[in-house]
Design an enzyme around this catalytic site. Structure first.
Site, PDB file in Angstrom:
ATOM      1  N   ASP A   1      24.796   6.566 -13.597  1.00 42.96           N
ATOM      2  CA  ASP A   1      25.482   6.013 -14.804  1.00 42.96           C
ATOM      3  C   ASP A   1      25.103   7.419 -15.884  1.00 42.96           C
ATOM      4  OD1 ASP A   1      26.407   5.276 -17.270  1.00 42.96           O
ATOM      5  OD2 ASP A   1      24.994   3.458 -17.143  1.00 42.96           O
TER       6      ASP A   1
ATOM      7  N   LYS B   1      27.568  14.128 -23.986  1.00 44.42           N
ATOM      8  CA  LYS B   1      28.489  13.340 -23.111  1.00 44.42           C
ATOM      9  C   LYS B   1      29.908  13.252 -24.041  1.00 44.42           C
ATOM     10  CE  LYS B   1      29.771   8.945 -21.044  1.00 44.42           C
ATOM     11  NZ  LYS B   1      29.080   7.649 -20.364  1.00 44.42           N
TER      12      LYS B   1
ATOM     13  N   ASP C   1      31.422  -4.117 -23.262  1.00 44.45           N
ATOM     14  CA  ASP C   1      30.335  -3.237 -23.209  1.00 44.45           C
ATOM     15  C   ASP C   1      29.821  -2.989 -24.481  1.00 44.45           C
ATOM     16  OD1 ASP C   1      28.542  -0.974 -22.675  1.00 44.45           O
ATOM     17  OD2 ASP C   1      29.804   0.073 -21.611  1.00 44.45           O
TER      18      ASP C   1
ATOM     19  N   GLU D   1      33.221   3.390 -15.770  1.00 46.10           N
ATOM     20  CA  GLU D   1      32.163   2.493 -16.095  1.00 46.10           C
ATOM     21  C   GLU D   1      32.470   1.035 -15.929  1.00 46.10           C
ATOM     22  OE1 GLU D   1      30.897   3.890 -19.992  1.00 46.10           O
ATOM     23  OE2 GLU D   1      30.035   6.069 -19.024  1.00 46.10           O
TER      24      GLU D   1
END
Length: 679
Positions: free
Chosen positions: A10, A68, A258, A167
């Protein structure tokens, strides 16, 4: 030839994790790694992870975080992000984003490769061998350029990225949702009325930690007519509303919610069960906010504390707090948020100076009122994602919770209410994406998912009762989905908290079974031992997720926990536990029987003594001596080392028969005292 290991990674904006899945199931390798790198002026790594983050204030222009967000992006694409970055971002080839540090210009892929390389090293140290292949997760909204940049980062780190997984998909795979599972209708038929909250394990029970008992109070005559039910003193039978059902192989619609520290995303996905790795047919809709997360909750608490301090000690003046004090407030706020996720109130104390102290107790209902608008923003985003998917909330079959902020019970409650299903919370929300990536890696390695044995319950499931025995609610080889309920009670007078210890195994004693988790049922009204009626429900859904709920029937107090009962067990280990259970069956049953006899006889003797005290002026001395003799005989069996169970039971039965007249005398006294004897 042995296949190469494939790890799951991850690669997160804030933190990154590596995991591995074998026949025991997925597990995290090493610790969470902050996605932060400090570079030298030449562009080399000086520090990575926690060390780099701790000293970010000292080296702001050389400490790179949130790389990221720059992956595969042009400079124009990230103009809105630049104001949040302390380091310099410049244009590289084809106007792609680059980081400028001292004499060096470094690509986001190189920064990510440094993080991936550190994770690769963690995995190799844990596994004891070199690792060359990985499954890496990316956000569902990543485009082709961002996904290719992720592959490039892996290559720079010495990893062959064999699969890029969304994800949200990884989170679903961690629960096996993309591999098998039943329909929403089937689940609801088994779980009506379940309201999931986080497991609680704070503090001990009043009068002892583990004090569940399978007898109710024989002395119920003291508590009025309503409590005469179940007052016979007989053992309650296990319930046993146990039912099974066939698993299905149909696809389903899954929402992945999330909510992290700084960002929120929700994805609506259509899963294709039965294909390789449980692939996703398509992402139907996504929505979110890149600046919405648990940090906002901390800020609300900080603003409350600072505002009240200004009012109490500075007449409402706009006092500016120094940097160290502001950091202390953030620490206080985070600690309060965590405590309020587990307890009903949190206390904070701040030394204001000159002997002045700010003290504040925040109760959970006040906290929930404070964050209601914050939670509502996430639900608005859920609505947008559903609209994009062309679906309504009640068409979503599963909701998977990801991110540390989903530990807040109010968040889980509101999301469950919004979608009309209980949320999946059994796995650590910070680890679920990495574990899902590892599951995908296991599938690519050829490790079958039926290794988790979740089509049936391979080993019995139950809870600990007083004395170290295990009360089984679901037996081995029960087909899932299934449900079972049983009534228990307390063992200590006035007990207000009960710890529920969930166990798995074929043996009869706690020490011989595997602990799955604990939680507390708190706030039970103080009553005599044996009087509370605690209903424990075990529900295993079609995906093998175990929900355990405990409810005190009279008060309505409830608590629950969610567990995946088979991660970490291989087939060989299951077979060994079954074999040991068979070999020790007679011995274990005798031990369990003696534990129950001791516990129940102690409760009986205690209640008989109370009844003798109530009618001391009415009972004749001969009858009292007879009862004392029976109690002394039973006490002898209680104290004996390995007494004969049959003889023990006979002594208890004789004592019960001998005290029937005593119970009648107590009932008559109660009726007289309450003026209900007809006189």
């Amino acid at each position: 030839m042995r296949k190469e290991k494939i790890i799951g990674i991850d690669l997160g904006t804030t933190n990154s994790l590596v995991a591995y899945c074998d026949e025991k199931g997925p597990r995290i390798l090493g610790e969470s790694l902050p996605s932060v790198v400090r570079l030298s002026v030449e562009g080399d790594v000086e520090a990575i992870g926690g060390e780099a983050r701790r000293h970010a204030v000292e080296y702001p222009e050389r400490t790179i975080h949130s790389a990221k967000r720059l992956m595969g992006r042009g400079l124009k694409d990230i103009e809105g992000e630049l104001g949040y970055l302390a380091y310099e971002v410049v244009a590289g080839a084809q106007d792609t984003a680059r980081v400028h540090v001292g004499k060096a210009v470094v690509s986001p892929q190189e920064i990510s490769a440094m993080i991936l390389g550190e994770l690769k090293g963690q995995a190799e140290r844990e596994l004891g061998e070199a690792v060359k292949k990985a499954v890496v997760t990316v956000p569902a909204y990543f485009d082709d350029a961002q996904r290719q940049a992720t592959r490039d980062a892996g290559r720079l780190a010495g990893l062959d990225v064999v699969r890029i997984v969304n994800e949200p998909t990884a989170a679903a795979l961690a629960y096996g949702l993309g591999l098998s599972g039943g329909s929403k209708d089937e689940e609801e038929s088994e779980s009506s009325g379940i309201s999931l909250v986080s497991g609680i394990s704070t503090g001990g029970s009043s009068g002892g930690d583990v004090s569940l008992n399978v007898k109710v109070n024989p002395e119920a005559c003291e508590s009025g007519a309503d409590d005469l039910r179940d007052g016979s003193g007989a053992d309650l039978e296990g319930a046993s509303d146990e039912q099974g059902g066939d698993d299905t192989n149909r696809g389903g619609t899954v929402a992945v919610y999330d909510l992290g520290g700084g960002t929120f995303d929700v994805s609506i996905m259509k899963l294709n069960r039965g294909g390789e790795g449980g692939s996703v047919d398509q992402v139907l809709g996504t929505a979110g906010d890149t600046h919405l997360g648990g940090d906002d909750v901390d800020r609300l608490l900080v603003e409350m504390m600072q505002g009240e301090i200004r009012e109490q000690f500075f007449d409402g003046k706009a006092v500016q707090f120094p940097a160290s004090t502001r950091q202390a407030f953030r620490n206080f706020a985070e600690a309060m948020k965590i405590r309020l996720s587990n307890e009903m109130e949190a206390r904070v104390e701040v030394q204001v100076g000159e002997g002045q102290v700010y003290e504040r107790v925040v109760k959970r209902d006040e906290f929930e009122g404070m964050i209601d608008g914050w939670v509502a923003k996430t639900l608005v985003a859920c609505g947008k994602a559903l609209k994009g998917a062309g679906l309504s909330a009640d068409e979503v079959e599963r909701v998977v919770m990801v991110g540390g902020s989903t530990r807040i019970p109010y968040v889980r409650q509101k999301v469950s209410e919004y979608f009309g299903v209980q949320c999946y919370t059994a796995l650590n929300p910070d680890e679920v994406v990495a574990m899902g990536a590892a599951v995908q890696g296991a599938v690519l390695m050829g490790v079958k998912q039926d290794m988790l044995l979740l089509d049936v319950i391979p080993l019995g499931l139950g809870i600990e009762t007083m004395g170290g025995a295990v009360a089984k609610l679901i037996t081995s080889n029960t087909t899932i989905p299934t449900r079972a309920t049983e009534i228990f009670s307390t063992y200590v007078d006035g007990q207000t908290n009960v710890k529920i210890h969930v166990l798995q195994g074929e043996r009869e004693l706690v020490e011989d079974c595997r602990s799955l988790g604990e939680f507390e049922l708190r706030g039970i009204p103080a009553m005599p031992a044996g009087l509370p009626k605690i209903e424990v429900m075990f529900l295993v859904d079609a995906n093998g997720v175990l929900n355990v709920m405990a409810t005190e029937v009279r008060s309505g107090k409830r608590a629950s926990i969610q567990i995946i009962p088979n991660h970490g067990l291989t087939r060989d280990e299951v077979e060994l536990m079954e074999k040991e259970g068979f070999e020790h069956a007679v011995e274990d049953m005798n031990m369990h029987r003696l534990i129950d006899l001791r516990m129940n006889s102690r409760l009986d003797i205690r209640n008989i003594k109370k009844q003798l005290e109530r009618v001391a002026d009415e009972i004749d001395e001969g009858y009292k001596r007879e009862i004392d003799d029976h109690m002394a005989k039973v006490q002898g069996y209680i104290d004996a080392d390995g007494p004969n169970g049959d003889e023990f039971q006979e002594a208890m039965t004789a004592m019960d028969h001998a005290t029937i007249r005593l119970a009648e005398m107590n009932i008559k006294k109660t009726l007289r005292d309450e003026g209900l004897d007809g006189q």
